[in-house]
Structures are given as C-alpha cells and as structure tokens.
Design a protein around this motif. Structure first.
Motif, mmCIF file in Angstrom:
data_model
loop_
_atom_site.group_PDB
_atom_site.id
_atom_site.type_symbol
_atom_site.label_atom_id
_atom_site.label_comp_id
_atom_site.label_asym_id
_atom_site.label_seq_id
_atom_site.Cartn_x
_atom_site.Cartn_y
_atom_site.Cartn_z
ATOM 1 N N PHE A 137 0.806 -1.212 0.000
ATOM 2 C CA PHE A 137 0.000 0.000 0.000
ATOM 3 C C PHE A 137 0.848 1.275 0.000
ATOM 4 O O PHE A 137 0.306 2.371 -0.099
ATOM 5 N N GLY A 138 2.159 1.132 0.062
ATOM 6 C CA GLY A 138 3.023 2.297 -0.003
ATOM 7 C C GLY A 138 3.408 2.688 -1.406
ATOM 8 O O GLY A 138 4.207 3.615 -1.599
ATOM 9 N N THR A 139 2.834 2.008 -2.414
ATOM 10 C CA THR A 139 3.275 2.216 -3.795
ATOM 11 C C THR A 139 2.533 3.336 -4.516
ATOM 12 O O THR A 139 2.910 3.685 -5.630
ATOM 13 N N HIS A 140 1.474 3.902 -3.912
ATOM 14 C CA HIS A 140 0.713 4.965 -4.573
ATOM 15 C C HIS A 140 0.004 5.793 -3.503
ATOM 16 O O HIS A 140 -0.445 5.246 -2.484
ATOM 17 N N PRO A 141 -0.110 7.131 -3.699
ATOM 18 C CA PRO A 141 -0.737 7.978 -2.678
ATOM 19 C C PRO A 141 -2.144 7.543 -2.279
ATOM 20 O O PRO A 141 -2.495 7.587 -1.092
ATOM 21 N N THR A 142 -2.967 7.140 -3.243
ATOM 22 C CA THR A 142 -4.320 6.702 -2.899
ATOM 23 C C THR A 142 -4.290 5.479 -2.004
ATOM 24 O O THR A 142 -5.041 5.377 -1.022
ATOM 25 N N GLU B 125 -5.771 5.049 1.763
ATOM 26 C CA GLU B 125 -6.734 3.993 2.081
ATOM 27 C C GLU B 125 -6.276 3.183 3.286
ATOM 28 O O GLU B 125 -7.087 2.818 4.149
ATOM 29 N N LEU B 126 -4.987 2.900 3.357
ATOM 30 C CA LEU B 126 -4.454 2.121 4.478
ATOM 31 C C LEU B 126 -4.585 2.907 5.778
ATOM 32 O O LEU B 126 -5.007 2.360 6.812
ATOM 33 N N GLU B 127 -4.239 4.195 5.740
ATOM 34 C CA GLU B 127 -4.336 5.021 6.942
ATOM 35 C C GLU B 127 -5.777 5.110 7.423
ATOM 36 O O GLU B 127 -6.061 4.977 8.623
ATOM 37 N N LEU B 128 -6.703 5.344 6.502
ATOM 38 C CA LEU B 128 -8.112 5.436 6.873
ATOM 39 C C LEU B 128 -8.647 4.092 7.351
ATOM 40 O O LEU B 128 -9.453 4.023 8.293
ATOM 41 N N GLY C 224 -14.509 7.614 5.065
ATOM 42 C CA GLY C 224 -13.364 8.345 4.538
ATOM 43 C C GLY C 224 -12.764 7.669 3.325
ATOM 44 O O GLY C 224 -12.384 8.341 2.347
ATOM 45 N N ILE C 225 -12.696 6.321 3.363
ATOM 46 C CA ILE C 225 -12.194 5.573 2.204
ATOM 47 C C ILE C 225 -13.119 5.773 1.017
ATOM 48 O O ILE C 225 -12.681 5.922 -0.126
ATOM 49 N N TRP C 226 -14.406 5.795 1.281
ATOM 50 C CA TRP C 226 -15.410 5.944 0.219
ATOM 51 C C TRP C 226 -15.304 7.319 -0.443
ATOM 52 O O TRP C 226 -15.399 7.455 -1.664
ATOM 53 N N LYS C 227 -15.082 8.366 0.347
ATOM 54 C CA LYS C 227 -15.016 9.725 -0.185
ATOM 55 C C LYS C 227 -13.670 10.046 -0.834
ATOM 56 O O LYS C 227 -13.547 11.037 -1.548
#
Length: 471
Positions: free
Chosen positions: A184-189, A193-196, A204-207
């Motif tokens: 999950f560290g390979t792209h900002p999105t 998503e991982l943090e949320l 938050g992931i949905w928005k």
C-alpha cells in the motif's frame, strides 16, 4: 493433494519445542528440529511431475501424520470476487454443455482446495480451519470455480500432468483486501486507504478520490490477504489467475487509480510468495451487467497489462446477461492460453490485439497493435462457438475526438495488421477509442488467431470519470 513440480517444496508445521520432525515423500527424507515456539520447516528438493499417487509422511516422536494420494504437478492460485467464485453448478443452470462436462468430469489429476477464511486484521501464520483438497469427479466438480475448472482442465489436457487449484476468491469484494499491507506504499491513494482503514474510517475511504466503498471489515486493506493467502505464502505454486474489478466500479464506487492497485496486488503477491517473476494472468471485465464506471475500469486494467509476466484476457465479446455471464468456459480457456504459451512453451496464440500506438495522417488515425502479426479481421462470436469472419460487416464501436468537440462515431477499416479510423467531420483528430461504453455489443475486431481486441483509448489522459460520492 498436489505438490508443485520443478520447485523446492516447503513443508511446515508445529510440534513440541525441541522435538525432532521427519518428512518423507517419494525418495526424499528430511529431518529437522523444532525451534523455540515449536515451529518447524523443511524443504523437499525439486521434483518432476508425476501421476503416481504417493503418501506424504510427517513423523515426530510416536505421532505420524500421513497425507495420502499426493501427486506432483502444477499448482495455481485462483482469486478475485464473484465471477471467479461462480461455480460450475451455477454455469450449468444456463449452459447445457456444462451439464455434459459435469457428467464427464472423472478427472483424478485435477484437485481443488477452497480457502474460505474470514478476514483478519493481521497476517496469519496458519489457517483457522483445516483446508481440504478435493479430487475432481462428477460428484465434486459442481462446487468448483467455473473459471478455475476450465483453466485447469485445459492445462491438464495439454500437459498431461496433475493440476492443483487453490481458490481463495470471495464474492462482492474490491481489490484492496487482497493486497498485502506492505504494497500500500506504492501509490498515494493506497497510502491514504491504508491510513483510513487502520482508523476504521469506512466513509473516509469511500469519499477518497480513487477510493472504494468499504462496506465492512472484509473490504479493508489487506484483510483477505492476511486470512487466505498469507498462511499459504510458503506453499510452492506456479502462478496465479485473477478475476475482479466489479466492486471497484459499481454504484458510487470510484475506478480511478485501479491500475496502481492492480500493480500493488501483483508486486505484493510476488514479494509475499518470494517469487519476483510469479506469473499473474487476469480477466478484463466483460460487457454484460456493467455499471457506468466499467468502461473506465476496463481501460485501467489494460494500462496495468504492461507488467512483466502478466497477461490480460479480454471478455468483452462473450455473450451473457447480468453481472455474472455464465460462459466461463471461454474465460478459463483464454487464461490457459497465456499459461501454455508463457510458462509451458506451447506454440499457441495467447492474446488478441492490444493497442500499441497511433499515427495521425491528416484526417486519418492509423492504429497499430501488438499480437496482430497474422493480421486482423472483422468477426462475430455467438455463444460458445469460435469467432467466424464476417468481412461484409463494418467495424463497430470506434470513436474519434479532436479534443474540443467530444467523442464522435468513426469509420474504421482494416489494412493488414493496422486499422485506419476517420470521420469527415473531425478534421484534426488527436485520439481514438474503441468499445468505450457501458455495455458494448458486437465488439467485432479480432486477430486472425480468433482472439478479441481489448477496448482501449489511444490517449488515456483524455478520459475522465466523476463518481457520485456520498455527501
């Protein structure tokens, strides 16, 4: 069960601390001792494929475990969501030929293992429920994944060796729960998503732009990988097949950045399974049952198709209704073509035309394709039949844009292994797209090898998608 041929095979487990454990299979016997927590592991040397049924014995002290009827062959992971999980039984309710295949499924060299674990917040070292291998027969085949069955059946008929399938698919899930946390560290999105997800912020992931509609914990980052793949990470396999995407582009779901999620899945699995060249062959979404985000996600899948040792199966030409088209026969066979060509050295066509580049000459756009060495053709496919050439028909679903007036229907003509696209009202074209619609019907561009062209846009930067997110 089946053990992977031509690779070192790990056998592992747990016993009392300090105990000696021996593993015996065929002409090999390996002995080890448990470590502090009672864990043990041995490695069998690579073996040639064998149809001989032999026992695998694990002994420690006065206890012996015997796994009977073990063959050596090729093992593949099969995963994704409901179109991978769709069973042979479900197919047979729509296709009479599948009923015939069920009756003829006395195929003892095909073995299937279904992993059906609930999600886990952390990677697990073992399955919570004992997994069982099932030998293929008319009595058992109905419960197998249809895609995986026809994939395995084609491989077995071509190679003449045992085939094992480990099916970890789960219906209704996006790609995120199958991606290892480390990827999950390979792209900002993905990072967001991982943090949320770690905060349990499903809304938050949905928005999040490029996020996903996470309905419960089964949708959170890494959760199904932790439960269904991580416990098996040491088990040697040849490769993986993947069929997923619907839950990343459904109602109020955002397909943007899916190509980066697909890359994270492949890279993550390769790292976790300690095989940087693990073959991964995946299925582009079909044309039936589609939602408004499906065209965009098909393009995202195509853009992820440039990873080494991956291949994409096009299914936009396969007839069907609803989100689960029943013809998984062609899907399984097309996946098998990739494996036969790339992993087993068979001289077979394995991919339909894939857009390579465009050249603009006045009002014409000339398209060149990879996997079109034998030429292109206009063809129709009906049901389970092979595509048949229809030279009298025109190519459909081509559009042009000048970047100002939107996308306009265009005429497309085949010239050898090229396609020339034009529209007299588009005087300064800059891009072409093909089959970019929710449910494109009669997509009729094929290679002369009988495989369909992928939907594509020659300038993906011109595509946009604005999902209807929650307020």
């Amino acid at each position: 069960m089946v053990l992977q041929c031509e690779k070192p095979v790990s056998v592992w487990g747990w016993a009392n601390e300090g105990d000696e454990v021996s593993v015996t299979f065929a002409d090999q016997k390996v002995t080890t001792s448990t470590v502090k927590d009672g864990a043990w592991s041995v490695t069998l040397k690579p073996m040639q494929s064998s149809m001989e049924s032999r026992p695998l014995r694990i002994a420690s002290g006065d206890q012996t475990i015997v796994i009977h009827d073990v063959m050596v062959g090729e093992i593949w992971h099969a995963s994704g969501q409901s179109n991978m999980a769709m069973t042979v039984r479900s197919m047979s309710q729509h296709l009479d030929v599948v009923k015939t295949d069920i009756a003829a499924a006395e195929l003892p060299m095909l073995r299937f293992c279904r992993i059906n674990e609930a999600e886990s917040p952390e990677p697990r070292s073992d399955l919570r429920k004992q997994a069982a291998w099932t030998v293929c027969s008319p009595e058992t085949v109905s419960g197998f994944s249809g895609v995986a069955f026809y994939f395995a059946k084609r491989l077995q008929s071509e190679l003449g060796i045992p085939i094992g399938i480990i099916d970890s698919s789960r219906g209704g899930t996006p790609i995120e729960p199958f991606i290892p946390r480390a990827a999950f560290g390979t792209h900002p999105t993905l990072k967001q998503e991982l943090e949320l997800g770690d905060r349990g912020d499903l809304e938050g992931i949905w928005k999040l732009p490029g996020g996903v509609r996470a309905r419960d914990a089964n949708w959170l980052p890494g959760r199904l990988f932790h439960a269904r793949i991580a416990p098996l990470r040491r088990f040697a396999v040849r490769g993986a097949i993947w069929y997923q995407g619907e839950s990343n582009c459904g109602v109020q779901e955002d397909p943007r950045h899916y190509q980066y999620k697909m890359r994270a899945l492949v890279q993550g699995w390769r790292h976790a399974l300690q095989n940087d060249a693990l073959p991964v062959y995946f299925v582009q979404l079909p044309g039936s049952g589609a939602g408004e985000g499906w065209p965009y996600l098909r393009e995202q899948q195509r853009l992820a198709n440039d990873m080494p040792n991956t291949g994409m199966v096009v299914t936009v030409d396969i007839d069907g209704e609803g989100i689960h088209p029943p013809n998984k026969i062609d899907v399984g066979h097309r996946l098998a073509l990739w494996a036969l060509a790339k992993d087993f050295g068979k001289s077979v066509a394995f991919s339909g035309p894939m857009f390579d580049r465009q050249v603009i000459e006045g009002t014409n756009v000339i398209l060149r394709f990879r996997h079109a060495d034998h030429g292109l053709m206009v063809a129709d496919k009906h049901g389970l039949s092979v595509p048949h050439e229809t030279p009298e028909e025109e190519l459909g679903h081509f559009e042009l844009t000048d970047g100002v007036n939107g996308w306009q229907p265009a005429t497309a003509k085949i010239q050898g292994n090229r396609v020339v696209v034009s529209n007299p009202d588009v005087l300064s074209p800059i891009a072409v797209r093909y089959a970019y619609s929710v449910t494109p019907e009669n997509c009729n561009l094929y290679s002369r090898d009988g495989l369909p062209a992928s939907p594509f846009c020659s300038r993906p930067d011109l595509l946009s998608y604005d999902p209807k997110l929650p307020e």
